[in-house]
Write a protein that holds these residues in place. Structure first.
Motif, PDB file in Angstrom:
ATOM      1  N   GLU A  16     -13.084  11.802  11.339  1.00  0.00           N
ATOM      2  CA  GLU A  16     -13.852  13.068  10.426  1.00  0.00           C
ATOM      3  C   GLU A  16     -14.982  12.386   9.950  1.00  0.00           C
ATOM      4  N   ASN A  17     -15.978  13.484  10.345  1.00  0.00           N
ATOM      5  CA  ASN A  17     -17.571  13.748  10.521  1.00  0.00           C
ATOM      6  C   ASN A  17     -18.222  12.083  11.093  1.00  0.00           C
ATOM      7  N   ASP A  18     -18.444  11.042  10.368  1.00  0.00           N
ATOM      8  CA  ASP A  18     -18.875   9.770  10.107  1.00  0.00           C
ATOM      9  C   ASP A  18     -18.255   8.171  10.017  1.00  0.00           C
ATOM     10  N   GLU A  19     -16.536   9.659  10.066  1.00  0.00           N
ATOM     11  CA  GLU A  19     -15.905   8.161   9.462  1.00  0.00           C
ATOM     12  C   GLU A  19     -14.506   8.195  10.331  1.00  0.00           C
ATOM     13  N   ALA A  20     -13.979   6.466  10.525  1.00  0.00           N
ATOM     14  CA  ALA A  20     -12.707   7.075  11.761  1.00  0.00           C
ATOM     15  C   ALA A  20     -11.601   5.766  10.039  1.00  0.00           C
ATOM     16  N   LYS A  21     -10.485   6.434  10.183  1.00  0.00           N
ATOM     17  CA  LYS A  21      -9.400   5.721   9.301  1.00  0.00           C
ATOM     18  C   LYS A  21      -7.455   5.787  10.115  1.00  0.00           C
ATOM     19  N   ILE A  22      -7.218   4.582   9.740  1.00  0.00           N
ATOM     20  CA  ILE A  22      -5.971   4.563  10.169  1.00  0.00           C
ATOM     21  C   ILE A  22      -5.075   4.716   8.799  1.00  0.00           C
ATOM     22  N   MET A  23      -3.730   4.931   9.540  1.00  0.00           N
ATOM     23  CA  MET A  23      -2.964   4.664   8.242  1.00  0.00           C
ATOM     24  C   MET A  23      -2.812   2.794   7.580  1.00  0.00           C
ATOM     25  N   GLU A  72      -5.219  -3.365  12.805  1.00  0.00           N
ATOM     26  CA  GLU A  72      -6.445  -3.193  12.554  1.00  0.00           C
ATOM     27  C   GLU A  72      -7.655  -3.243  13.179  1.00  0.00           C
ATOM     28  N   GLU A  73      -7.969  -4.638  13.662  1.00  0.00           N
ATOM     29  CA  GLU A  73      -8.490  -5.117  14.971  1.00  0.00           C
ATOM     30  C   GLU A  73      -8.542  -4.323  16.274  1.00  0.00           C
ATOM     31  N   TYR A  74      -7.651  -4.399  16.468  1.00  0.00           N
ATOM     32  CA  TYR A  74      -7.766  -3.613  17.651  1.00  0.00           C
ATOM     33  C   TYR A  74      -7.962  -2.021  17.569  1.00  0.00           C
ATOM     34  N   PHE A  75      -7.895  -1.565  16.168  1.00  0.00           N
ATOM     35  CA  PHE A  75      -8.409   0.039  15.426  1.00  0.00           C
ATOM     36  C   PHE A  75      -9.726   0.023  15.812  1.00  0.00           C
ATOM     37  N   GLU A  76     -10.720  -0.996  14.837  1.00  0.00           N
ATOM     38  CA  GLU A  76     -12.124  -1.580  14.123  1.00  0.00           C
ATOM     39  C   GLU A  76     -12.670  -1.441  16.101  1.00  0.00           C
ATOM     40  N   ASN A  77     -12.192  -1.790  17.701  1.00  0.00           N
ATOM     41  CA  ASN A  77     -12.814  -2.969  18.005  1.00  0.00           C
ATOM     42  C   ASN A  77     -13.071  -1.338  19.186  1.00  0.00           C
ATOM     43  N   LEU A  78     -12.195  -0.520  19.130  1.00  0.00           N
ATOM     44  CA  LEU A  78     -12.084   0.581  19.934  1.00  0.00           C
ATOM     45  C   LEU A  78     -13.659   1.636  19.639  1.00  0.00           C
ATOM     46  N   PHE A  79     -13.856   0.811  18.238  1.00  0.00           N
ATOM     47  CA  PHE A  79     -15.256   1.912  17.721  1.00  0.00           C
ATOM     48  C   PHE A  79     -16.649   1.350  17.578  1.00  0.00           C
ATOM     49  N   LYS A  80     -17.013  -0.104  19.104  1.00  0.00           N
ATOM     50  CA  LYS A  80     -17.757  -0.487  18.545  1.00  0.00           C
ATOM     51  C   LYS A  80     -18.698  -0.213  20.080  1.00  0.00           C
ATOM     52  N   ASN A  86     -21.409   9.506  16.090  1.00  0.00           N
ATOM     53  CA  ASN A  86     -20.881   9.583  17.135  1.00  0.00           C
ATOM     54  C   ASN A  86     -18.935   8.630  17.840  1.00  0.00           C
ATOM     55  N   LEU A  87     -18.764   8.601  16.828  1.00  0.00           N
ATOM     56  CA  LEU A  87     -17.268   7.988  16.679  1.00  0.00           C
ATOM     57  C   LEU A  87     -16.254   8.314  18.069  1.00  0.00           C
ATOM     58  N   PRO A 133       1.054  -0.909  -0.312  1.00  0.00           N
ATOM     59  CA  PRO A 133       0.098  -0.108  -0.701  1.00  0.00           C
ATOM     60  C   PRO A 133       0.517   1.033  -0.269  1.00  0.00           C
ATOM     61  N   TYR A 134       0.053   2.358  -0.431  1.00  0.00           N
ATOM     62  CA  TYR A 134       0.863   3.707  -0.341  1.00  0.00           C
ATOM     63  C   TYR A 134      -0.018   4.301   0.974  1.00  0.00           C
ATOM     64  N   TYR A 135       0.589   5.359   0.744  1.00  0.00           N
ATOM     65  CA  TYR A 135       0.482   6.518   2.161  1.00  0.00           C
ATOM     66  C   TYR A 135      -1.405   6.952   2.172  1.00  0.00           C
ATOM     67  N   GLU A 136      -1.894   7.011   0.442  1.00  0.00           N
ATOM     68  CA  GLU A 136      -3.087   7.008   0.304  1.00  0.00           C
ATOM     69  C   GLU A 136      -3.969   6.270   0.584  1.00  0.00           C
ATOM     70  N   ASP A 137      -3.811   4.594   0.593  1.00  0.00           N
ATOM     71  CA  ASP A 137      -4.452   3.371   1.189  1.00  0.00           C
ATOM     72  C   ASP A 137      -5.332   3.460   2.462  1.00  0.00           C
ATOM     73  N   MET A 138      -5.419   4.465   3.485  1.00  0.00           N
ATOM     74  CA  MET A 138      -5.765   4.140   4.202  1.00  0.00           C
ATOM     75  C   MET A 138      -6.975   3.368   4.382  1.00  0.00           C
ATOM     76  N   LEU A 139      -7.541   2.779   5.709  1.00  0.00           N
ATOM     77  CA  LEU A 139      -8.307   1.665   6.217  1.00  0.00           C
ATOM     78  C   LEU A 139      -9.183   2.531   6.612  1.00  0.00           C
ATOM     79  N   GLU A 140     -10.098   2.386   5.957  1.00  0.00           N
ATOM     80  CA  GLU A 140     -11.528   3.149   6.989  1.00  0.00           C
ATOM     81  C   GLU A 140     -11.602   1.992   7.543  1.00  0.00           C
ATOM     82  N   ILE A 141     -11.900   2.109   8.990  1.00  0.00           N
ATOM     83  CA  ILE A 141     -11.782   1.121  10.486  1.00  0.00           C
ATOM     84  C   ILE A 141     -13.002   1.515  10.964  1.00  0.00           C
ATOM     85  N   ALA A 142     -14.177   2.262  11.027  1.00  0.00           N
ATOM     86  CA  ALA A 142     -15.181   2.467  11.306  1.00  0.00           C
ATOM     87  C   ALA A 142     -15.833   3.786  10.269  1.00  0.00           C
TER      88      ALA A 142
END
Length: 270
Positions: A226-233, A262-270, A168-169, A155-164
């Motif tokens: 950002e708004n209704d989306e959370a993403k990580i590099m 990825e799993e760790y951050f996904e769980n933080l938004f559940k 109210n994220l 992946p490149y920088y722009e290939d970020m992962l949407e995790i949530a």
């Protein structure tokens, strides 16, 4: 005429290549304790936004800082947001300070919007506060930092992962991460949050596996809300960028780490 044009183009390419320089990933300075580091940063106009013991180890204390110029650069576009903070590792084991090199990481995260002015002003202020800065052996050619990827198909920088996605994220993140939140920076487009990962497969596990303790200034891992989306590099990008001398064998030894992060951050938004 065609031969002359071709020769001129080749000469220009060679000149550009020869002029390109290596940019160190980190910069080292003489040791100061954490309180002295924070005081020196504040004196130079920086704002300390958080600190913690990376890998839950007091020998590796990371301090995150920013200023208005850094945040202005990061706010040019929401994809630049991960550039909003710089970090310094107070390495008590080796008695040294390890700074993320603003030129290196801002080139990577700001890409086409990058200019030298802000990064150089940060380095000038750091040199005033901490004395001589020595570049790390970890480095990349300046032309390779923008658009960096470890190898083909990575992946490149722009290939970020949407995790949530959802409402109210930020509130969910604060509730679930609790004391593991290291810093929170409000930007024009959203909020950048640094979060410690003290889990079984977290920082201590993967950093020690690749013997990367000296480079833990890249921590904590960050998430942008950002708004209704959370993403990580993408971890395959950020880990490779932070450890540019990482061999394929070392990378394979932490092959499960990107999924764990990825799993760790996904769980933080559940």
């Amino acid at each position: 005429m065609k031969k002359l044009l071709l020769s001129g183009a080749l000469a220009a390419l060679l000149t550009s290549t020869l002029m390109a320089k290596d940019v160190s990933t980190y910069e080292y300075a003489a040791f100061k304790n954490s309180d002295a580091v924070k005081s020196a940063l504040t004196t130079q106009g920086f704002k300390v936004v958080g600190e913690y013991n990376a890998m839950s180890n007091p020998n590796y204390h990371v301090i995150a800082y920013t200023n208005a110029a850094i945040q202005q650069e990061a706010s040019k576009d929401d994809d630049n947001s991960f550039a909003a903070v710089q970090k310094v590792l107070v390495d008590k084991k080796d008695n040294t300070l390890v700074f993320t090199n603003p030129e290196y990481f801002m080139r990577a995260f700001i890409e086409d919007d990058y200019t030298d002015a802000t990064a150089k002003s940060i380095n000038s202020a750091l040199a005033t506060a901490f004395g001589k800065l020595t570049g790390s052996a970890d480095a990349l050619d300046e032309d390779d930092i923008k658009g960096y990827h470890f190898m083909m198909s990575m992946p490149y920088y722009e290939d970020m992962l949407e995790i949530a996605k959802g409402k109210n994220l930020l509130e969910k993140l604060k509730k679930n991460a609790g004391d593991n939140i290291v810093f929170e920076i409000k930007l024009k487009e959203g909020t950048l949050v640094g979060v410690a990962m003290p889990t079984k497969n977290g920082e201590k596990s993967y950093v020690s596996e690749i013997k990367g303790e000296k480079n833990t200034a890249f921590l904590p891992y960050m998430v942008f809300v950002e708004n209704d989306e959370a993403k990580i590099m993408h971890p395959k990008y950020y880990l490779a960028l932070s450890f540019p001398k990482l061999s394929m064998g070392q990378f394979m030894s932490i092959s499960s780490t990107p999924g764990d992060i990825e799993e760790y951050f996904e769980n933080l938004f559940k």
